[in-house]
Design a protein around this motif. Sequence first.
Motif, PDB file in Angstrom:
ATOM      1  N   ARG A  68      -0.289   0.152  -8.671  1.00  5.43           N
ATOM      2  CA  ARG A  68       0.959   0.226  -7.922  1.00  5.43           C
ATOM      3  C   ARG A  68       1.399  -1.193  -7.583  1.00  5.43           C
ATOM      4  NH1 ARG A  68       0.483   3.856  -3.845  1.00  5.43           N
ATOM      5  NH2 ARG A  68      -1.616   4.505  -4.279  1.00  5.43           N
ATOM      6  N   ILE A  69       2.642  -1.318  -7.151  1.00 11.93           N
ATOM      7  CA  ILE A  69       3.079  -2.603  -6.605  1.00 11.93           C
ATOM      8  C   ILE A  69       2.414  -2.699  -5.242  1.00 11.93           C
ATOM      9  CG2 ILE A  69       5.039  -3.939  -5.753  1.00 11.93           C
ATOM     10  CD1 ILE A  69       6.705  -2.578  -7.960  1.00 11.93           C
ATOM     11  N   PRO A  70       1.502  -3.659  -5.072  1.00  9.90           N
ATOM     12  CA  PRO A  70       0.680  -3.654  -3.866  1.00  9.90           C
ATOM     13  C   PRO A  70       1.417  -4.135  -2.625  1.00  9.90           C
ATOM     14  CG  PRO A  70       0.109  -5.510  -5.254  1.00  9.90           C
ATOM     15  CD  PRO A  70       1.120  -4.703  -6.011  1.00  9.90           C
ATOM     16  N   ASN A  71       1.140  -3.444  -1.533  1.00 15.22           N
ATOM     17  CA  ASN A  71       1.587  -3.929  -0.239  1.00 15.22           C
ATOM     18  C   ASN A  71       0.570  -4.980   0.192  1.00 15.22           C
ATOM     19  OD1 ASN A  71       3.188  -4.152   1.981  1.00 15.22           O
ATOM     20  ND2 ASN A  71       2.320  -2.387   3.040  1.00 15.22           N
ATOM     21  N   PHE A  72       1.056  -6.048   0.799  1.00 16.62           N
ATOM     22  CA  PHE A  72       0.167  -7.151   1.139  1.00 16.62           C
ATOM     23  C   PHE A  72       0.432  -7.597   2.568  1.00 16.62           C
ATOM     24  CE2 PHE A  72       3.999  -8.577  -0.862  1.00 16.62           C
ATOM     25  CZ  PHE A  72       4.456  -9.589  -0.036  1.00 16.62           C
ATOM     26  N   LYS A  73      -0.580  -8.188   3.174  1.00 20.94           N
ATOM     27  CA  LYS A  73      -0.432  -8.690   4.538  1.00 20.94           C
ATOM     28  C   LYS A  73       0.615  -9.808   4.514  1.00 20.94           C
ATOM     29  CE  LYS A  73      -4.905  -7.192   5.982  1.00 20.94           C
ATOM     30  NZ  LYS A  73      -6.239  -7.469   6.439  1.00 20.94           N
ATOM     31  N   GLY A  74       1.575  -9.705   5.415  1.00 22.06           N
ATOM     32  CA  GLY A  74       2.667 -10.682   5.464  1.00 22.06           C
ATOM     33  C   GLY A  74       3.944 -10.178   4.828  1.00 22.06           C
ATOM     34  N   SER A  75       3.892  -9.020   4.178  1.00 17.43           N
ATOM     35  CA  SER A  75       5.101  -8.512   3.518  1.00 17.43           C
ATOM     36  C   SER A  75       6.202  -8.217   4.529  1.00 17.43           C
ATOM     37  CB  SER A  75       4.789  -7.270   2.682  1.00 17.43           C
ATOM     38  OG  SER A  75       4.382  -6.191   3.495  1.00 17.43           O
ATOM     39  N   ALA A  76       5.836  -7.912   5.768  1.00 17.64           N
ATOM     40  CA  ALA A  76       6.844  -7.620   6.783  1.00 17.64           C
ATOM     41  C   ALA A  76       7.698  -8.849   7.104  1.00 17.64           C
ATOM     42  CB  ALA A  76       6.179  -7.092   8.057  1.00 17.64           C
ATOM     43  N   GLN A  77       7.159 -10.035   6.917  1.00 12.71           N
ATOM     44  CA  GLN A  77       7.900 -11.260   7.213  1.00 12.71           C
ATOM     45  C   GLN A  77       8.806 -11.696   6.056  1.00 12.71           C
ATOM     46  OE1 GLN A  77       4.411 -11.073   7.898  1.00 12.71           O
ATOM     47  NE2 GLN A  77       5.018 -10.434   9.937  1.00 12.71           N
ATOM     48  N   VAL A  78       8.621 -11.116   4.899  1.00 16.04           N
ATOM     49  CA  VAL A  78       9.390 -11.527   3.716  1.00 16.04           C
ATOM     50  C   VAL A  78      10.881 -11.317   3.923  1.00 16.04           C
ATOM     51  CG1 VAL A  78       9.807 -11.043   1.268  1.00 16.04           C
ATOM     52  CG2 VAL A  78       7.474 -11.225   2.133  1.00 16.04           C
TER      53      VAL A  78
END
Length: 133
Positions: A68-78
């Motif tokens: 899958r397209i991975p969710n990553f730590k910090g994605s919320a700040q993108v």
Amino acid sequence: HESEAQRLKLDKEAREGMEDYMQQVEALAEQGNVRAQKTAWKWRVRKHVWNYLEDNDLADFPRPVHHRIPNFKGSAQVGQRLAQLPEFANAAVVKVNPDTPQKSVRVATLRAGKTLYVPQPRLRTGFFSRIMP
């Protein structure tokens, strides 16, 4: 609308289908098929990235990130960072994928009063959803 159980079942089937398909591609690549070699190379890179994210606890829900397209730590700040770019500021319409890591970008797009286009997963109800602010 599909239930969560149906969605999970479809996701599992899609991941298993991808794994089977990539095993076939890797076999063709080993036989010298150039197109398969290019696809197999991308597959190896994806597996490496997925493993790195999991092994170093850099992934966020949903996990595991494989296939899958991975969710990553910090994605919320993108989304916040993207909203500061002049290209984003000048855009009236933004297309953002429906994957979890891009959620903050979808939110930033709507908060900025821009038209948002989101592709439909598995083309269930058409090609895109258009969301007007």
